[in-house]
Write a protein that holds these residues in place. Structure first.
Motif, short mmCIF file in Angstrom:
data_model
loop_
_atom_site.label_atom_id
_atom_site.label_comp_id
_atom_site.label_asym_id
_atom_site.label_seq_id
_atom_site.Cartn_x
_atom_site.Cartn_y
_atom_site.Cartn_z
N TYR A 198 0.87 -1.17 0.00
CA TYR A 198 0.00 0.00 0.00
C TYR A 198 0.90 1.22 0.00
O TYR A 198 1.73 1.40 0.89
CB TYR A 198 -0.90 -0.01 1.24
N VAL A 217 3.28 7.07 2.54
CA VAL A 217 2.99 5.84 3.26
C VAL A 217 3.48 4.69 2.41
O VAL A 217 3.25 4.69 1.19
CB VAL A 217 1.48 5.69 3.53
N ASP A 225 3.34 0.67 3.10
CA ASP A 225 3.09 -0.43 4.02
C ASP A 225 3.14 -1.75 3.26
O ASP A 225 2.66 -1.84 2.14
CB ASP A 225 1.69 -0.30 4.63
N ASP A 261 1.92 -5.61 4.10
CA ASP A 261 1.27 -6.49 5.06
C ASP A 261 1.89 -7.88 4.90
O ASP A 261 1.55 -8.62 3.97
CB ASP A 261 -0.23 -6.52 4.77
N ARG A 264 -1.18 -5.28 13.57
CA ARG A 264 -0.20 -4.19 13.49
C ARG A 264 1.22 -4.76 13.45
O ARG A 264 2.10 -4.23 12.79
CB ARG A 264 -0.35 -3.26 14.70
N LEU A 293 2.21 -5.68 10.00
CA LEU A 293 2.13 -4.63 8.99
C LEU A 293 3.41 -3.81 9.08
O LEU A 293 3.61 -3.07 10.03
CB LEU A 293 0.91 -3.74 9.23
N THR A 317 -7.60 -5.98 7.87
CA THR A 317 -6.29 -5.53 7.43
C THR A 317 -6.34 -4.01 7.35
O THR A 317 -7.40 -3.44 7.09
CB THR A 317 -5.90 -6.13 6.08
N PRO A 318 -5.25 -3.34 7.57
CA PRO A 318 -5.30 -1.90 7.81
C PRO A 318 -5.81 -1.07 6.64
O PRO A 318 -6.40 -0.02 6.85
CB PRO A 318 -3.85 -1.56 8.11
N HIS A 319 -5.61 -1.54 5.41
CA HIS A 319 -6.06 -0.70 4.30
C HIS A 319 -7.13 -1.44 3.54
O HIS A 319 -7.03 -1.66 2.36
CB HIS A 319 -4.90 -0.37 3.37
#
Lengths: 393, 218, 103, 400, 237, 182
Positions: free
Chosen positions: B78, B99, B101, B103, B137, B140, E217-219
């Motif tokens: 992301y 940003v 990220d 996962d 978290r 991630l 999931t975060p996004h």
């Protein structure tokens, strides 16, 4: 010194029971012996599980348990604590009473079989005149316990396992008993103590008179051992458990301590039948050679027991499992006829003077019967090595 | 004769039993936490972002082009592109990932992001002990946790790193030569036009020396 | 009390229980069970008379019981085989179902 | 007695004859089974011998299989749909997960299909690397298969561990080459992803040189074992005609004597350059299927030796191929290879966009399961386990 | 890769030997469609055959058979002594939704024609593709296509399982994922999706449910969608 | 009499009652085992060791197993027979109770039952065997013949009429013959 060591446990028991009144003395002695048997073989069970796992691991080029205690040898303690503290799950539809009683019904007869085993000189807990019969009578009761376990779980796999177990144990019971008849005939006694004494080296002889040193005895020993594999549900006869086919067979629905009891009963059964094999064929607590008589008798017994247990483990690490019909064929078409042939062979051995003449007459009979029966067993199914061709290109 | 095959099998397992004590070729087990295999150079685990120089927030090679985000098969990357441009560690203004990220509970370590990245900005790490108690978290990896210096890359993938560093030095040298030529041309024009423009010329070559050194270390 | 009496009473009760069951149960297998119990009751009385009886022959009672056990085993085997055959024809082991001659 | 006819009557006599709807009736609500003489058990999806989450609904008469219905889909993730909504390249790592034992052959099949679709050439060194990795894959697959088969027969894991021991060495090679042990993701359209690390080929040669000794040990332990022979010979006999008609491929097909090896028939890759033989069985039973694998391993070793001797230096990727923005022209292609488990095919339709319009896998494991019931009927329940094991399935591929 | 010509009539059955460099024995059975078609027409009266070209470099054209005669055509292909396509390797469903294409058409008065670009609507259909090979003669592939008349929920095609058992599971899969009913299939059930699943996921217009992935999931747009759906459900109940 | 005897007697009788009255046939069979074991205990207490152990071996190890095996083979054989004929119990109880009562009365009415005061010399197994081979050789032979006949008879009866023929697979002849291994 050697004699003291030899009779150490006998003296110990004597000392403990001596102050008691005459009437209850044998009963207390029996109880103490039973406790000692439970303690010793319980420990043996633990150690054997670890040794088995380590040995099979080594056969498979692995390391085996190596985390608990030195070289992982306390693994059994960890396993024991785990099974003891695990939740005991009983299926809701299970037959609660029978489900509860089955592990006990399995363990009690198995423990009883130890009572007639002579662990050493004067070291038989219950020196019955019909010791061998007692052994088989107690051993025969375990089948019912297996059935109880499988039937009461109300699980199709466990029912299949129970059916398999009954059929298997019932079939192998026959060669199991028949293979010992030769020994009974030769020694003329059903008492285990007398059977062992008959196998000791006579004064002046350097080699003991173990039955396994005779042609019929060797064959009967192997038959007894194979039947013992089947009776204790060990690989390659572990069909009632058959984890790849019927998941865990008759004890699929057992957990926690009850499962551990099944496990323990299996191992104790293995010990007791090995012990009986030692008693009947390998001379019990006698030394193989006269000059080794100074070694304490119980050491001999446990040494031989250890060798047989190692054999059990070794075979388990090697063989695949048989199928049900093959298992039955093997019992009825191979082992039973062979056991029946061995009986007259033992008689011939007796009347041929137990010497070179006996060898000359009986060895061909045994070997010939073995080869012929084996060939008919394999040949009827057309089992053979094959050759292969390659596509022409 | 019946039983021969079984006895052969027993002999084989017996041989293996003994052999497992003697022959290291048989006992292949590695007792993991105490004993570790050397990590192979090509081994890949999860991606990380390479940065040049000392500081992660300046030296990140990633310019947030988002190709890897598009190509990533399980869509575990992301990226939010920055609105502004910031100078990278060479001083050239670039977009940067505001940003970034990954996962890693989704990532399948396929290395496709590495292959499609035109800037050599994302590479595969070799760290595999990433278990965490926090399922979401903890797994991630944000930009700050992903950013690792080029020296780390050089340490884990020396051959690739050497090749890439060489290429980057070449490219930079070319770019510098071009910039120099441009600057000289400009300077000529400037000197022709007005004096006092030497400042700009002097400032460019200085940072270029740092990555060249790094390449030499490996 | 004469020790022979309680033993004989046990045997008698066993026999009565077996007989009641054999008459009452309709499941062929359980009828067989009742018969087995009755046989065992008889065996018990043999052994009791051997043990306490005045007969000088030391082993006849034992032998009788031993042969009786053997016969009982044979009887059980044949009886159960018959039940299996019955089951195969009628899909039931109830004796009420076996009321005609032809299978 | 309606329930007793089942065991023998349902075994199809005529190969390939369509079976009536009666053969497909499941037992629920069937009066036939009401009397309780038949036992219906569900083997799987958590059964220890089903190699994953496969399930067989089995109807037993005693222990004889009267009916067997495979149930699929527990591992279904619609791989085809995922691939159709991603770029061509992004599907490549997903192919690793099809037959997760043989990721490299899966890569190859997909790469082959895309190369056919886009007209890419593969450089010679890359072809050699493909052959080497594919044959190594075949070795480790067959080794493990034989081990699993024995495990299904209750061999306490010994052959399985031997197989895993050897597989470990091959996986180390994969790791050194591709960076991952199982999910290799190594091949690219028009070549391979990266060249060998220094000394890798020598490592391969070492493994190849040691392998025959292991195979001999394996055969000592198993091939002549009476229990193994009794358990496998004459079990699950697959006839030649049925095998062809049911589209069985791979060692299972060759065990019934059909000479059809895509390495010979299609001659894809560089296989025409190598000398190797195709072993054939005469009986089509479980033992033959097991032996086919053993014999194929010996042939694979021969191929590996030749490849290691002949591998040239050179580029490993077609210069025409590109990673970003790969858009084949509209068209369709079907590429297939001889994967360890059988014919693995990829059918691709391109509409000119970066994503495949249609992406279809022909999984050998699934299609080889077509005949599972035919093989098992009339056999013991223990035999279904070995038959399933000898067909060699991986659920990642069956359910996709 | 040598393209075997653009003319479909010259399509050879076996793979070009130059392409793969082996299979010398199969060269005997090279036959063109032109040679086969008359025989086929005799064997199956009323069959229509259309060659669908393939513009990929491999250039394996396929034969489109009408659905009424597909079964007899399949039997013919299997049993014909030269073809002997005894092995059906692959069965695929393809979804072609309704689409508009632009075609150039000559229009206008005769003599004064003008080239006009016209948009035309191609109705959608589902297609099942069979890849056939011969194990006996080692040639192939022959690609057989059968199309449904439309894309409805009850479109059907004849099942070729009676011809090749290998279609059994694959046709079930096509039924499962595309929704093509196969007539006379012996056991037409869903293969991969569960009984009771309503949709056919491989169709191009399939909309995935928004709740298949529930882990936060975060996004995650999916999470947002799922939460919105949950909120809607709670509001309505 | 010793308490052990009374305990065993209770066990035996309780097992017998359970075996005859429980609803589940498998429970009945298992209770029957209790009876057998109790009786064996009584025999042992009476000094008939060989007989007691034979009792366990034959009844528990073979007959009871055979019973449960047949129960499993005929499982699902329909409804519980209790539902069908509860009325049969009364006449059966009457007959059984009457017989039992009469016999008990007879036993109790014999105060002068002859009693060997000294326990007989317990026979050794060897003595048993010898008398089997001498005095009782004819009955032994007869029992042997009977057992054999019963075995064969049971096998013939239970032998199913359907027999699974192993599918025999002849070698598939193939046109291409290559070289042969091994």
């Amino acid at each position: 010194m050697a004699a003291t060591l030899d009779q150490l446990f006998v003296q110990l028991l004597h000392g403990m029971t001596a102050p008691l009144p005459e009437a209850i003395r044998p009963w207390v002695a029996l109880a103490i012996s039973l406790g000692a048997i439970l303690a010793v073989f319980g420990l043996c069970f633990g150690i054997t599980t670890v040794c088995e796992r380590k040995a099979i691991a080594r056969m498979q080029n692995r390391l085996g348990p190596n985390r608990v205690g030195p070289y992982g040898f306390l693994q059994f303690a960890a396993d024991g604590i785990k099974t003891l503290t695990k939740e005991d799950i009983v299926p809701r539809t299970a037959d609660q009473v029978v489900h509860f009683l089955a592990p006990l019904a399995l363990l009690v007869p198995v423990v009883l079989t130890f009572l007639v085993l002579p662990f050493g000189r004067n070291m038989t807990a219950m020196d019955l005149e019909v010791g061998l019969l007692f052994f088989f009578a107690a051993g025969a009761s375990t089948e019912l316990a297996v059935f109880m376990a499988g039937w009461s779980s109300r699980n199709k796999y466990s029912l299949l396992g129970a059916m398999r177990a009954i059929a298997q144990m019932l079939s192998y019971e026959l060669p199991f008993i028949l293979s010992t008849i030769g020994v009974v005939m030769i020694t003329g006694a059903l008492s285990t103590t007398k059977i062992v004494e008959a196998q000791a080296a006579a004064p002046g002889e350097w080699l003991a008179r173990w039955h396994v040193f005779t042609p019929w005895g060797l064959a009967a020993f192997l038959l007894f051992l194979i039947a013992a594999f089947a009776e204790s549900n060990r690989s390659p006869f572990d069909l009632p458990e058959g984890e790849s086919e019927i998941v865990a067979g008759y004890f699929i629905e057992y957990s926690g301590f009850k499962f551990a009891l099944f496990f323990m009963a299996e191992y104790l059964g293995m010990f007791s039948s090995s012990g009986m094999a030692v008693t009947l064929f390998l001379g019990g607590w006698t030394a193989p050679f006269a000059f080794l008589d100074w070694v304490p008798s119980w050491m001999w017994f446990f040494g031989k027991l250890g060798v047989l247990i190692a054999l059990f483990i070794w075979v388990r690490g090697t063989t695949p499992r048989l199928r049900m019909d093959q298992l039955m064929d093997f019992a009825w078409k191979f082992m039973l006829p062979l056991a029946l042939i061995i009986l007259p062979t033992a008689a011939i051995w007796h009347y041929a003077g137990r010497g070179w003449l006996g060898w000359l007459v009986t060895a061909p009979i045994v070997v010939g019967a073995y080869v012929l029966l084996g060939r008919s067993l394999v040949g009827r199914r057309r089992i053979r090595q094959r050759s292969y061709r390659y596509a022409a290109t | 004769m019946l039983g021969i095959g079984l006895i052969k099998g027993l002999a084989e397992t017996g041989r293996n039993f003994v052999g497992s004590y003697l022959d290291p070729d048989r006992l292949v087990t590695v007792e993991y936490p105490e004993e570790r295999l050397p990590v192979k150079e090509n081994f890949r685990q999860f991606p990380f972002l390479v940065f040049d120089g000392e500081k992660a927030d300046i030296g990140l090679r990633c310019v947030a082009c988002q190709i890897c985000e598009k190509e990533c098969p399980p869509q575990c990357i992301y990226i939010e592109k920055s609105k502004d441009k910031k100078p990278d560690h060479l001083g050239k203004p670039q977009f940067y990932p505001a940003v970034f990220d990954i996962d890693i509970s989704v990532c399948m370590s396929c290395q496709i992001c590495v292959e499609v990245c035109p800037f050599d900005a994302i590479k595969m790490d070799q760290q595999f002990e990433l278990s965490t108690a926090d399922r979401f978290r903890g797994l991630l990896l944000t930009r700050d946790r992903l950013a690792k210096p080029n020296s780390h890359f050089q340490a884990i993938h020396p051959r690739d790193a050497a090749e890439i560093d060489m290429r980057r030095v070449d490219e930079r040298a070319k770019a510098e030569a071009k910039a120099k030529a441009d600057a000289e041309a400009k300077a000529k024009q400037a000197t022709a036009a007005a004096p006092g423009a030497t400042k700009a010329v002097a400032s460019t070559p200085k940072p270029a020396a740092a990555p060249a050194n790094e390449g030499a270390i490996s | 009390m004469n020790p022979i009496v309680p033993h004989l009473i046990v045997a008698v009760l066993l026999f009565a229980i077996g007989m009641t069951g054999a008459l009452a149960r309709r499941n062929a297998i359980l009828t067989l069970v009742g018969i087995e119990i009755m046989l065992n009751a008889a065996n018990l009385s043999f052994v009791v008379f051997w043990r306490f009886g005045p007969n000088p022959d030391p082993q006849t009672g034992l032998m009788f019981a031993l042969f009786s056990i053997a016969v009982a085993a044979a009887e059980a085997a044949v009886g159960l085989a018959l039940i299996i055959v019955l089951f195969r024809h009628r899909r039931t082991t109830s004796l009420d179902a076996a009321d005609s001659m032809k299978g | 007695m309606p329930s007793h006819g089942g065991a023998t009557a349902k075994v199809p006599t005529e190969a390939g004859a369509p079976r009536g709807p009666d053969a497909y009736r499941l037992t629920a609500g069937d009066n036939e089974y009401d009397d309780g003489s038949l036992l219906e058990i569900s083997m799987g999806p958590q059964h220890p011998s089903t190699h994953g989450v496969f399930r067989m609904d089995v109807v037993l008469d005693g222990e004889t299989v009267v009916k067997l219905k495979p149930v699929f889909g527990y591992l279904h993730r619609n791989h085809e749909k995922i691939a159709e909504s991603a770029s061509y390249l992004a599907a490549m790592p997903y192919t690793d997960r099809l037959d997760y034992f043989c990721s490299l052959t899966n890569n190859w099949a997909y790469a082959l299909a895309v190369e056919k679709l886009a007209g890419l050439q593969v450089p010679e060194r890359a072809e050699f690397l493909r052959v080497i990795t594919a044959e190594l894959t075949r070795l480790q697959n067959h080794v493990c298969l034989a081990g699993f088969l024995m495990q299904d027969m209750g061999a306490s894991g010994t052959p399985l561990m031997y197989g895993f021991r050897e597989r470990e060495k091959i996986l180390d090679l994969f790791e050194a080459l591709t960076g991952a042990r199982m999910m290799c993701n190594y091949m690219r359209f028009g070549g391979c992803r990266c060249d060998t690390p220094p000394g890798w080929l020598e490592e391969v040669r070492k493994v190849v040189d040691r392998f025959p000794r292991f195979l001999d040990e394996f055969e000592n332990l198993l091939s002549s074992n009476e229990i193994l022979m009794a358990r496998t010979q004459g079990i699950g006999v697959l006839t030649r005609d049925l095998a062809i008609n049911a589209g069985i491929t791979g060692p299972v097909l060759r065990s019934c004597g059909v000479d059809y090896d895509l390495r010979k028939v299609d001659g894809y890759g560089l296989y025409p350059k190598f000398q190797f033989r195709v072993p054939l069985g005469d009986h089509g039973d479980t033992y033959d299927r097991y032996m086919m694998r053993i014999l194929e391993m010996r042939e694979s070793l021969g191929i590996l030796r030749q490849a290691l001797d002949a591998i040239p230096e050179g580029p490993i990727l077609d210069p025409k191929s590109k990673l970003r923005g790969f858009r084949p022209k509209p068209g369709e292609a079907y590429g297939r290879i001889e994967a360890p488990k059988g014919e693995l095919g990829f059918y691709l339709i391109s509409d000119g966009s970066p994503n495949p319009y249609r992406y279809r896998i022909r999984p050998p494991s699934l299609i080889n399961l077509t005949v599972l019931e035919d093989l098992c009927l009339g056999h013991n329940v223990a035999d279904t386990v070995t038959i399933l094991g000898s067909i060699d399935i991986v659920l990642g591929e069956v359910d996709r | 890769m040598a393209a075997t010509g653009d003319s479909a009539a010259g399509h050879r059955l076996n793979l070009d030997p130059n392409e793969f460099g082996t299979t010398s024995e199969s060269s005997a059975s090279v036959e063109t469609l032109e040679q086969i078609l008359p025989r086929m027409k005799v064997a199956i009266p009323g069959v229509t055959f259309e060659v669908v070209p393939n513009s990929a470099p491999g250039a394996e054209p396929s034969w489109l058979v009408d659905r009424e005669h597909a079964l007899s055509a399949a039997f013919f292909l299997r049993d014909d002594s030269t073809l002997r396509l005894d092995y059906c390797s692959n069965v695929t469903g393809v979804d072609w939704p309704e689409r508009t294409i632009k075609v150039k058409v000559r229009k206008g008065e005769p003599g004064a024609e003008k080239e006009v670009e016209e948009t035309r609507v191609v109705p959608g259909y589902l297609e099942v593709v069979y890849h056939l090979y011969s194990m006996a003669a080692k040639h192939g592939p022959v690609v057989l296509r059968v199309r449904t008349p439309g894309r409805g929920n009850d479109v059907s095609l004849p099942s070729l399982t009676p011809v090749w058992r290998s279609c059994e599971l694959q046709e079930r899969e096509v039924y499962d994922l595309f929704g093509v009913h196969f007539e006379n299939h012996p056991d037409l059930r869903r293969l991969l999706m569960w009984e009771g699943f309503k949709d056919h996921p491989m169709r191009k217009d399939y909309v995935p449910p928004d709740d298949y992935e529930y882990e936060p999931t975060p996004h995650d747009e999916i999470l947002e969608k799922a939460q919105a759906r949950l909120a809607r459900r709670e509001a309505s109940s | 009499m010793s308490p052990i005897f009374y305990f065993l007697a209770m066990l035996t009788l309780g097992g017998a009652v359970a075996a005859m009255s429980l609803r589940n046939p498998v429970h009945c069979a298992l209770s029957l085992v209790v009876t057998f074991v109790g009786l064996a205990g009584v025999y042992l207490g009476l000094g008939a060791h060989f007989l007691g152990l034979s009792q366990v071996l034959v009844y528990v190890g073979a007959v009871a197993i055979l019973l449960v095996f047949v129960l499993l083979l005929t499982r699902g054989s329909g409804k519980d027979e209790f539902d069908e004929r509860p009325d049969r119990w009364w006449p059966a109880l009457g007959v059984g109770g009457g017989l039992g009562g009469v016999l008990i009365a007879v036993v109790l009415a014999q105060p002068g039952l002859a009693l060997r005061t000294a326990p007989p010399e317990l026979p050794t197994v060897r003595a048993l065997g010898e008398s089997l081979m001498t005095d009782f050789v004819l009955p032994l032979q007869v029992v042997g013949v009977l057992l054999t006949a019963a075995l064969i008879g049971a096998a013939v009866l239970a032998l199913s009429d359907r027999r699974r023929t192993p599918q025999d697979s002849g070698p598939v002849t193939s046109r291409e013959e290559g070289e042969t291994r091994r």
